[in-house]
Design a protein around this motif. Structure first.
Motif, PDB file in Angstrom:
ATOM      1  N   LYS A  13      -8.479 -10.576  65.543  1.00  0.00           N
ATOM      2  CA  LYS A  13      -8.238 -11.552  64.464  1.00  0.00           C
ATOM      3  C   LYS A  13      -7.834 -12.922  65.026  1.00  0.00           C
ATOM      4  N   THR A  14      -7.992 -13.929  64.185  1.00  0.00           N
ATOM      5  CA  THR A  14      -7.481 -15.263  64.485  1.00  0.00           C
ATOM      6  C   THR A  14      -6.684 -15.712  63.268  1.00  0.00           C
ATOM      7  N   TRP A  15      -5.536 -16.338  63.465  1.00  0.00           N
ATOM      8  CA  TRP A  15      -4.771 -16.843  62.329  1.00  0.00           C
ATOM      9  C   TRP A  15      -3.984 -18.082  62.714  1.00  0.00           C
ATOM     10  N   GLU A  16      -3.534 -18.818  61.722  1.00  0.00           N
ATOM     11  CA  GLU A  16      -2.821 -20.082  61.962  1.00  0.00           C
ATOM     12  C   GLU A  16      -1.436 -20.064  61.337  1.00  0.00           C
ATOM     13  N   LYS A  17      -0.560 -20.855  61.907  1.00  0.00           N
ATOM     14  CA  LYS A  17       0.805 -20.930  61.408  1.00  0.00           C
ATOM     15  C   LYS A  17       1.327 -22.325  61.737  1.00  0.00           C
ATOM     16  N   GLU A  18       2.220 -22.847  60.901  1.00  0.00           N
ATOM     17  CA  GLU A  18       2.847 -24.136  61.216  1.00  0.00           C
ATOM     18  C   GLU A  18       4.124 -23.853  61.999  1.00  0.00           C
ATOM     19  N   GLY A  19       4.217 -24.366  63.230  1.00  0.00           N
ATOM     20  CA  GLY A  19       5.391 -24.103  64.062  1.00  0.00           C
ATOM     21  C   GLY A  19       6.369 -25.270  64.006  1.00  0.00           C
ATOM     22  N   LYS A  20       7.661 -24.964  64.041  1.00  0.00           N
ATOM     23  CA  LYS A  20       8.693 -26.016  63.999  1.00  0.00           C
ATOM     24  C   LYS A  20       8.724 -26.802  65.300  1.00  0.00           C
ATOM     25  N   ARG A  21       8.529 -26.100  66.427  1.00  0.00           N
ATOM     26  CA  ARG A  21       8.757 -26.734  67.718  1.00  0.00           C
ATOM     27  C   ARG A  21       7.482 -27.200  68.418  1.00  0.00           C
ATOM     28  N   SER A  22       6.300 -26.885  67.846  1.00  0.00           N
ATOM     29  CA  SER A  22       5.085 -27.228  68.589  1.00  0.00           C
ATOM     30  C   SER A  22       3.897 -27.576  67.700  1.00  0.00           C
ATOM     31  N   GLY A  23       4.143 -27.893  66.414  1.00  0.00           N
ATOM     32  CA  GLY A  23       3.040 -28.255  65.528  1.00  0.00           C
ATOM     33  C   GLY A  23       2.221 -27.040  65.120  1.00  0.00           C
ATOM     34  N   LYS A  24       0.961 -27.295  64.787  1.00  0.00           N
ATOM     35  CA  LYS A  24       0.110 -26.201  64.315  1.00  0.00           C
ATOM     36  C   LYS A  24      -0.148 -25.192  65.434  1.00  0.00           C
ATOM     37  N   LEU A  25      -0.020 -23.912  65.086  1.00  0.00           N
ATOM     38  CA  LEU A  25      -0.237 -22.838  66.047  1.00  0.00           C
ATOM     39  C   LEU A  25      -1.491 -22.064  65.656  1.00  0.00           C
ATOM     40  N   VAL A  26      -2.371 -21.851  66.604  1.00  0.00           N
ATOM     41  CA  VAL A  26      -3.548 -21.031  66.338  1.00  0.00           C
ATOM     42  C   VAL A  26      -3.460 -19.787  67.224  1.00  0.00           C
TER      43      VAL A  26
ATOM     44  N   GLU B 159     -13.228   7.806  80.710  1.00  0.00           N
ATOM     45  CA  GLU B 159     -12.070   8.138  79.866  1.00  0.00           C
ATOM     46  C   GLU B 159     -11.173   6.911  79.699  1.00  0.00           C
ATOM     47  N   LEU B 160     -10.642   6.777  78.487  1.00  0.00           N
ATOM     48  CA  LEU B 160      -9.741   5.677  78.191  1.00  0.00           C
ATOM     49  C   LEU B 160      -8.403   5.892  78.921  1.00  0.00           C
ATOM     50  N   VAL B 161      -7.944   4.892  79.662  1.00  0.00           N
ATOM     51  CA  VAL B 161      -6.693   5.008  80.416  1.00  0.00           C
ATOM     52  C   VAL B 161      -5.600   4.149  79.758  1.00  0.00           C
ATOM     53  N   VAL B 162      -5.931   2.908  79.468  1.00  0.00           N
ATOM     54  CA  VAL B 162      -4.972   1.996  78.818  1.00  0.00           C
ATOM     55  C   VAL B 162      -5.724   1.176  77.767  1.00  0.00           C
ATOM     56  N   THR B 163      -5.102   1.012  76.607  1.00  0.00           N
ATOM     57  CA  THR B 163      -5.608   0.062  75.622  1.00  0.00           C
ATOM     58  C   THR B 163      -4.615  -1.094  75.569  1.00  0.00           C
ATOM     59  N   ALA B 164      -5.111  -2.306  75.760  1.00  0.00           N
ATOM     60  CA  ALA B 164      -4.236  -3.487  75.792  1.00  0.00           C
ATOM     61  C   ALA B 164      -4.627  -4.410  74.646  1.00  0.00           C
ATOM     62  N   ARG B 165      -3.612  -4.901  73.931  1.00  0.00           N
ATOM     63  CA  ARG B 165      -3.880  -5.893  72.884  1.00  0.00           C
ATOM     64  C   ARG B 165      -3.048  -7.127  73.200  1.00  0.00           C
ATOM     65  N   GLY B 166      -3.724  -8.244  73.379  1.00  0.00           N
ATOM     66  CA  GLY B 166      -3.028  -9.482  73.699  1.00  0.00           C
ATOM     67  C   GLY B 166      -3.185 -10.473  72.575  1.00  0.00           C
ATOM     68  N   VAL B 167      -2.175 -11.308  72.386  1.00  0.00           N
ATOM     69  CA  VAL B 167      -2.258 -12.395  71.417  1.00  0.00           C
ATOM     70  C   VAL B 167      -1.946 -13.690  72.154  1.00  0.00           C
ATOM     71  N   GLY B 168      -2.885 -14.616  72.091  1.00  0.00           N
ATOM     72  CA  GLY B 168      -2.673 -15.926  72.691  1.00  0.00           C
ATOM     73  C   GLY B 168      -2.419 -16.931  71.589  1.00  0.00           C
ATOM     74  N   VAL B 169      -1.752 -18.011  71.936  1.00  0.00           N
ATOM     75  CA  VAL B 169      -1.491 -19.049  70.944  1.00  0.00           C
ATOM     76  C   VAL B 169      -1.812 -20.400  71.561  1.00  0.00           C
ATOM     77  N   ARG B 170      -2.521 -21.215  70.798  1.00  0.00           N
ATOM     78  CA  ARG B 170      -2.740 -22.598  71.225  1.00  0.00           C
ATOM     79  C   ARG B 170      -1.847 -23.474  70.363  1.00  0.00           C
TER      80      ARG B 170
END
Lengths: 135, 173
Positions: B122-135, B149-160
């Protein structure tokens, strides 16, 4: 030594000091080992003059990695089934970090934990959870 | 993080464990590791992040013959396009790591040869107090072993961030 379910109760707390006076060199070490060479973590000139931060800062994943040591020292080797975090504040060179795992649930061979890491000012830098197999 | 071949080597585990300040012999000493429940050298919980080393396109590694945005003669090796940028510019003010989640199906072991396949989330947006718009943008990476075989499932969230994160107190460093 792995944990025993019978030794754990909800609310139990395990704490560990992760690092005292974090050195820039350790951040460089992490960059080299992990392959994340983002200059924000190692290049003071770029980070202050171009990116506009007061100094280089640690990779979030370095804090997660150090916090992971607190967890594996507590639950035992190869026992984690889940581990997830949010990075809530930046970690800077010179910081001292302390980390806590709090038992939130025990049952069915699994223990669940709240995980939190704070800096020397008590500011939370990482917040998350973990689950581990217990005997 | 995509890697067709991510060989998990004991020396890489040793260096990674050192970098996170973990001197547990299960990450470095074959003989000691054999005597533990793990039965051999395993990788620390966040080790799979270093699959970046094996992602040919990983953008946070300088590449031979290509411009790099870190400092050299100048504070950045990349000339900003006129009117471009905003934020920290130069690729610097933007991407930060917001969240990381792992699910371990089994321990990662020295000798494993993993693949890493990443799916956008997913992608989503938020208004941040300390850094302006966050994506925010999410990605899921599956690490599979030599047998698929599945060994590790990793979910990462990045923010711009729109601008560098404001600091609550003067820099301590």
């Amino acid at each position: 030594m792995p944990l025993k379910a019978s030794d754990l109760k909800v609310g139990d707390v395990h704490t560990a000091r992760l690092v005292e006076d974090l050195k820039r060199t350790q951040i460089v070490q992490y960059a080299g080992a992990s392959g994340d060479y983002n200059p924000l973590h190692t290049d003071e000139i770029f980070t202050t003059q171009v990116a506009g931060y007061p100094s280089v800062f640690a990779h979030g994943m370095l804090t997660m990695g150090m916090t992971g040591k607190m967890l594996t020292d507590y639950v035992g080797d190869a026992r984690l089934t889940k581990y997830g975090v949010r990075f809530t504040s930046q970690v800077w060179p010179g910081d001292t970090l302390d980390s806590t795992a709090t038992v939130t649930e025990v049952g069915g061979g699994i223990a669940k934990f709240d995980v939190k890491t704070v800096n020397q000012n008590g500011v939370e830098v990482l917040s998350g959870y973990a689950e581990a197999r217990v005997d | 993080m995509a890697a067709k071949r991510f060989p998990v080597e004991a020396s890489h585990i040793l260096m990674f464990a050192r970098s996170v300040g973990d001197d547990n012999p299960v990450y470095s000493d074959e003989e000691a590791a054999k005597k533990t429940e793990a039965g051999g050298i395993i990788a620390p919980p966040t080790f799979v992040q270093s699959s970046a080393q094996f992602d040919p396109d990983y953008f946070l590694r300088p590449k031979i013959g290509q411009p790099w945005f870190g400092s050299g003669k100048n504070p950045t090796g990349i000339t900003r396009a006129p009117g471009g940028g905003g934020g920290g510019g130069g690729g610097g003010g933007g991407g930060l790591h917001a969240e990381q989640h792992y699910e371990y199906h089994r321990a990662v072991r020295a000798g494993d040869v993993l693949t890493a396949t990443t799916f956008p989330g997913k992608t989503w947006e938020k208004e941040g107090k300390r850094s302006g718009k966050l994506v925010f943008s999410e990605s899921v990476t599956e690490y599979r072993d030599q047998n698929g075989e599945l060994v590790v499932t990793a979910r990462g969230v990045g923010v711009r961030t729109e601008r560098p994160v404001e600091q609550p107190a003067p820099a301590k460093a």
